[in-house]
Write a protein that holds these residues in place. Structure first.
Motif, PDB file in Angstrom:
ATOM      1  N   VAL A 366       0.860  -1.187   0.000  1.00  0.00           N
ATOM      2  CA  VAL A 366       0.000   0.000   0.000  1.00  0.00           C
ATOM      3  C   VAL A 366       0.891   1.230   0.000  1.00  0.00           C
ATOM      4  CG1 VAL A 366      -1.878  -1.142   1.216  1.00  0.00           C
ATOM      5  CG2 VAL A 366      -0.144   0.089   2.528  1.00  0.00           C
ATOM      6  N   THR A 367       0.400   2.307  -0.581  1.00  0.00           N
ATOM      7  CA  THR A 367       1.111   3.579  -0.587  1.00  0.00           C
ATOM      8  C   THR A 367       0.122   4.675  -0.223  1.00  0.00           C
ATOM      9  OG1 THR A 367       2.627   2.807  -2.316  1.00  0.00           O
ATOM     10  CG2 THR A 367       2.515   5.179  -1.934  1.00  0.00           C
ATOM     11  N   ILE A 368       0.508   5.496   0.744  1.00  0.00           N
ATOM     12  CA  ILE A 368      -0.383   6.580   1.182  1.00  0.00           C
ATOM     13  C   ILE A 368       0.363   7.904   1.194  1.00  0.00           C
ATOM     14  CG2 ILE A 368      -1.731   4.981   2.583  1.00  0.00           C
ATOM     15  CD1 ILE A 368       0.271   7.529   4.473  1.00  0.00           C
ATOM     16  N   GLU A 369      -0.383   8.988   1.111  1.00  0.00           N
ATOM     17  CA  GLU A 369       0.162  10.326   1.320  1.00  0.00           C
ATOM     18  C   GLU A 369      -0.454  10.903   2.582  1.00  0.00           C
ATOM     19  OE1 GLU A 369      -0.163  13.142  -1.797  1.00  0.00           O
ATOM     20  OE2 GLU A 369       1.381  12.190  -3.041  1.00  0.00           O
ATOM     21  N   SER A 370       0.371  11.529   3.393  1.00  0.00           N
ATOM     22  CA  SER A 370      -0.105  12.185   4.604  1.00  0.00           C
ATOM     23  C   SER A 370       0.775  13.397   4.852  1.00  0.00           C
ATOM     24  CB  SER A 370      -0.070  11.207   5.785  1.00  0.00           C
ATOM     25  OG  SER A 370      -0.631  11.795   6.940  1.00  0.00           O
ATOM     26  N   THR A 384       5.170  10.593   1.638  1.00  0.00           N
ATOM     27  CA  THR A 384       4.628   9.381   1.037  1.00  0.00           C
ATOM     28  C   THR A 384       5.185   8.181   1.790  1.00  0.00           C
ATOM     29  OG1 THR A 384       4.515  10.452  -1.132  1.00  0.00           O
ATOM     30  CG2 THR A 384       4.394   8.048  -1.090  1.00  0.00           C
ATOM     31  N   VAL A 385       4.312   7.280   2.186  1.00  0.00           N
ATOM     32  CA  VAL A 385       4.709   6.080   2.921  1.00  0.00           C
ATOM     33  C   VAL A 385       4.264   4.856   2.128  1.00  0.00           C
ATOM     34  CG1 VAL A 385       4.529   4.764   5.072  1.00  0.00           C
ATOM     35  CG2 VAL A 385       4.427   7.275   5.125  1.00  0.00           C
ATOM     36  N   LYS A 386       5.201   3.966   1.867  1.00  0.00           N
ATOM     37  CA  LYS A 386       4.883   2.685   1.221  1.00  0.00           C
ATOM     38  C   LYS A 386       5.135   1.568   2.219  1.00  0.00           C
ATOM     39  CE  LYS A 386       5.818  -0.285  -2.756  1.00  0.00           C
ATOM     40  NZ  LYS A 386       6.498  -0.402  -4.069  1.00  0.00           N
ATOM     41  N   ARG A 395       2.161  -9.995   8.682  1.00  0.00           N
ATOM     42  CA  ARG A 395       3.434  -9.538   9.269  1.00  0.00           C
ATOM     43  C   ARG A 395       4.020  -8.406   8.442  1.00  0.00           C
ATOM     44  NH1 ARG A 395       9.233 -11.537   8.904  1.00  0.00           N
ATOM     45  NH2 ARG A 395       8.493 -12.942   7.265  1.00  0.00           N
ATOM     46  N   LEU A 396       4.446  -7.347   9.137  1.00  0.00           N
ATOM     47  CA  LEU A 396       5.109  -6.238   8.453  1.00  0.00           C
ATOM     48  C   LEU A 396       6.390  -6.739   7.800  1.00  0.00           C
ATOM     49  CD1 LEU A 396       5.231  -3.141   7.888  1.00  0.00           C
ATOM     50  CD2 LEU A 396       6.649  -2.984   9.969  1.00  0.00           C
ATOM     51  N   LEU A 397       6.620  -6.337   6.541  1.00  0.00           N
ATOM     52  CA  LEU A 397       7.829  -6.750   5.823  1.00  0.00           C
ATOM     53  C   LEU A 397       8.746  -5.575   5.489  1.00  0.00           C
ATOM     54  CD1 LEU A 397       6.414  -9.378   3.301  1.00  0.00           C
ATOM     55  CD2 LEU A 397       7.543  -9.800   5.496  1.00  0.00           C
ATOM     56  N   GLY A 398       8.187  -4.400   5.319  1.00  0.00           N
ATOM     57  CA  GLY A 398       9.043  -3.278   4.969  1.00  0.00           C
ATOM     58  C   GLY A 398       8.283  -1.974   4.871  1.00  0.00           C
ATOM     59  N   VAL A 399       9.015  -0.869   5.035  1.00  0.00           N
ATOM     60  CA  VAL A 399       8.435   0.477   4.933  1.00  0.00           C
ATOM     61  C   VAL A 399       9.445   1.387   4.244  1.00  0.00           C
ATOM     62  CG1 VAL A 399       7.690   2.521   6.227  1.00  0.00           C
ATOM     63  CG2 VAL A 399       6.930   0.254   6.943  1.00  0.00           C
ATOM     64  N   GLN A 400       8.940   2.233   3.358  1.00  0.00           N
ATOM     65  CA  GLN A 400       9.752   3.260   2.703  1.00  0.00           C
ATOM     66  C   GLN A 400       9.024   4.591   2.834  1.00  0.00           C
ATOM     67  OE1 GLN A 400      10.614   1.831  -1.369  1.00  0.00           O
ATOM     68  NE2 GLN A 400      10.297  -0.238  -0.546  1.00  0.00           N
ATOM     69  N   ILE A 401       9.788   5.651   3.119  1.00  0.00           N
ATOM     70  CA  ILE A 401       9.195   6.970   3.340  1.00  0.00           C
ATOM     71  C   ILE A 401       9.999   8.015   2.574  1.00  0.00           C
ATOM     72  CG2 ILE A 401       8.505   8.698   5.040  1.00  0.00           C
ATOM     73  CD1 ILE A 401       8.504   6.507   7.158  1.00  0.00           C
ATOM     74  N   VAL A 402       9.310   8.873   1.852  1.00  0.00           N
ATOM     75  CA  VAL A 402       9.934  10.004   1.172  1.00  0.00           C
ATOM     76  C   VAL A 402       9.109  11.245   1.488  1.00  0.00           C
ATOM     77  CG1 VAL A 402      10.586  11.027  -1.036  1.00  0.00           C
ATOM     78  CG2 VAL A 402      10.856   8.563  -0.687  1.00  0.00           C
ATOM     79  N   GLY A 403       9.770  12.281   1.983  1.00  0.00           N
ATOM     80  CA  GLY A 403       9.033  13.506   2.318  1.00  0.00           C
ATOM     81  C   GLY A 403       9.974  14.594   2.783  1.00  0.00           C
ATOM     82  N   ARG A 404       9.393  15.645   3.316  1.00  0.00           N
ATOM     83  CA  ARG A 404      10.196  16.753   3.825  1.00  0.00           C
ATOM     84  C   ARG A 404      10.391  16.612   5.340  1.00  0.00           C
ATOM     85  NH1 ARG A 404       9.856  17.286  -1.765  1.00  0.00           N
ATOM     86  NH2 ARG A 404      11.361  18.921  -2.324  1.00  0.00           N
ATOM     87  N   GLU A 405      10.638  17.721   6.002  1.00  0.00           N
ATOM     88  CA  GLU A 405      10.992  17.693   7.427  1.00  0.00           C
ATOM     89  C   GLU A 405      10.015  16.846   8.239  1.00  0.00           C
ATOM     90  OE1 GLU A 405      11.757  20.774  11.159  1.00  0.00           O
ATOM     91  OE2 GLU A 405      11.035  21.519   9.243  1.00  0.00           O
ATOM     92  N   GLY A 406      10.582  15.964   9.059  1.00  0.00           N
ATOM     93  CA  GLY A 406       9.770  15.115   9.908  1.00  0.00           C
ATOM     94  C   GLY A 406       9.435  13.770   9.318  1.00  0.00           C
ATOM     95  N   ALA A 407       9.910  13.488   8.101  1.00  0.00           N
ATOM     96  CA  ALA A 407       9.560  12.232   7.436  1.00  0.00           C
ATOM     97  C   ALA A 407      10.494  11.096   7.832  1.00  0.00           C
ATOM     98  CB  ALA A 407       9.572  12.420   5.917  1.00  0.00           C
ATOM     99  N   ALA A 408      11.798  11.313   7.739  1.00  0.00           N
ATOM    100  CA  ALA A 408      12.750  10.201   7.779  1.00  0.00           C
ATOM    101  C   ALA A 408      12.730   9.417   9.089  1.00  0.00           C
ATOM    102  CB  ALA A 408      14.164  10.713   7.502  1.00  0.00           C
TER     103      ALA A 408
END
Length: 460
Positions: A366-370, A384-386, A395-408
């Motif tokens: 799944v991919t969401i924007e917040s 953006t969070v995938k 079971r959680l397998l992985g997460v990727q996040i791309v964004g500005r301040e406060g994302a990483a």
């Protein structure tokens, strides 16, 4: 004649090696344990991860990156010998052969226990012109200083970065901050191959918006030089990109030629293989840690090579505890890493889709924007969070996040969940901190988890 006390020999004077030395010294004094460490470079215990920020000017001086100098190590009764390279390990004889890089003299040093912390080396492809003046790898403080020296004496303002992994994007940022015209040449379809391509595309678009020319799907064929022998351009099969300086950001490989020549076991990625105590497999008195080893991926169950200072320091602590007579283990990693290019933050943990498929896992994505804060609060930025979750189990397998301040740093939520083998359903109940300046009512990671729950259920 050898003294009755044990001698610990350490190859490599950076994070893993000197963390091991320091921890072992805390546990055993010089009357019980002699520690001899060899480092071929000019510096010890420094942050290689900070080099791009020193080059870019965020860190004012090289010394800011040095955690402990050779003199400080020696004050702790560690016999640290700088500019000394280990050229051979004699496992049967329990000794190493060294060469003093200043005088050229060679000597054998015996050991009771050996720690290998040789790190990793930048990938430097065998291309015409790769050794021309103006072409730089960036792995050590010496490399960073050489690049800064080149930038100071080069009148042109065109830079080409080859590769778009962590080092590549960080060096692109450093050169942009120095007001260079920057071109990134990347053979992958998108930058940041540690992300899935759809998330890498977000990085691509952001970097292009910063004025960085992105050239994807391009293989460098040669480095072109001028009449003076210096670099003048980078060539691919289809084009030439003018360059006054070239930075290699292609990645690294474990520095294990020395260990391999000694017959020590290497994995498929070229790194040393160790047990949970960081002892080299099959060798009772040899340990290894840092960028020269492979580590267990706790999500896939496979061995991986991940070159990060966080791991290296933990390895050193574990090794030093075991060498010093205590006990510690390093269970493995979930593959967490963060980076940035200018104001864009990039984070990942766990598996990409490609890695999940290779491990034989079936999954939903799944991919969401917040936003980083409540949408009405000033400074709220889109991220953006995938998320990947295993089918049936959730079971959680992985997460990727791309964004500005406060994302990483939000990726740390997922890193903990992965380590605990949580399901996405369990994640939705996490009691995370909330206030409008810090997060929406539903944190972006939890929004992704809620959507992943629905995706997993639909695949049952």
């Amino acid at each position: 004649m050898r003294s009755a006390k044990e001698r610990l020999v350490i190859i490599g004077g950076d994070a893993a090696g000197m963390s091991a030395a320091s921890q072992a010294r805390r546990l055993k004094g010089p009357d019980e344990l002699e520690i001899v460490a060899f480092e071929r470079g000019h510096f010890t215990s420094y942050s290689a991860c900070g080099i791009p920020y020193w080059v870019g000017g965020d860190v004012p001086s090289r010394d800011e990156l040095i955690a402990r100098t050779p003199e400080e190590h020696r004050e702790r009764d560690i016999d640290l010998r700088m500019r000394t390279e280990v050229e051979e390990i004699d496992v049967e004889g329990g000794r190493v052969r060294t060469r003093d890089l200043e005088s050229g003299s060679e000597a054998w040093t015996s050991y009771d226990k050996l720690v290998i912390g040789t790190g990793a080396r930048p990938i430097r492809p065998a291309l015409p012109g790769i050794d021309a003046p103006g072409v730089h790898g960036v792995q050590t403080l010496d490399d960073g200083q050489a690049l800064l020296d080149t930038l100071a004496r080069t009148p042109g303002r065109r830079a080409v970065v080859i590769g778009a992994g962590y080092i590549g994007v960080e060096m692109a940022e450093a050169l942009i901050q120095r007001r260079y015209e920057v071109t990134v040449v990347n053979r992958g379809t998108e930058p940041m191959s540690t992300l899935d391509p759809d998330m890498g595309r977000l990085v691509h678009d952001a970097m292009s918006g910063m004025g960085i020319e992105m050239v994807n799907g391009a293989e460098v064929t040669k480095i072109l030089t001028g009449d003076d022998g210096r670099v003048r351009a980078v060539a691919t099969e289809d084009a030439e990109y003018p360059a006054d300086v070239v930075v290699l950001g292609i990645g690294v490989r474990p520095e294990t030629e020395l260990a391999g020549a000694a017959g020590l076991p290497l994995g498929k990625h070229g790194g040393l293989l160790t047990d949970l105590a960081m002892r080299v497999r099959g060798h009772e008195n040899i340990w290894a840690g840092g960028d020269c080893v492979e580590v267990l991926d706790l999500v896939s169950g496979r061995e991986r090579h991940i070159a990060l200072g966080t791991h290296a320091n933990k390895h050193g602590q574990v090794i030093g505890s075991n060498v010093g007579g205590s006990y510690a283990t390093f269970p493995g990693v979930v593959g967490t890493a963060v980076s940035k290019v200018c104001d864009l933050e990039i984070a990942r943990t766990g598996l990409r889709e490609k890695e999940a498929r290779a491990a034989g896992l079936q999954y939903a994505t799944v991919t969401i924007e917040s936003t980083s804060r409540a949408g009405y609060y000033p400074g709220a930025a889109v991220m953006t969070v995938k998320m990947l979750a295993e089918r049936l189990t959730g079971r959680l397998l992985g997460v990727q996040i791309v964004g500005r301040e406060g994302a990483a740093k939000r990726v740390d939520i997922a890193a903990v969940a992965l380590t605990a083998r949580m399901t996405v359903d369990q994640m939705t109940a996490l009691d995370l901190g909330y206030a409008p300046p810090f997060s929406p009512v539903w944190d972006p990671v939890l929004v992704a988890a809620r959507k992943a729950v629905a995706a997993v259920r639909s695949t049952r």
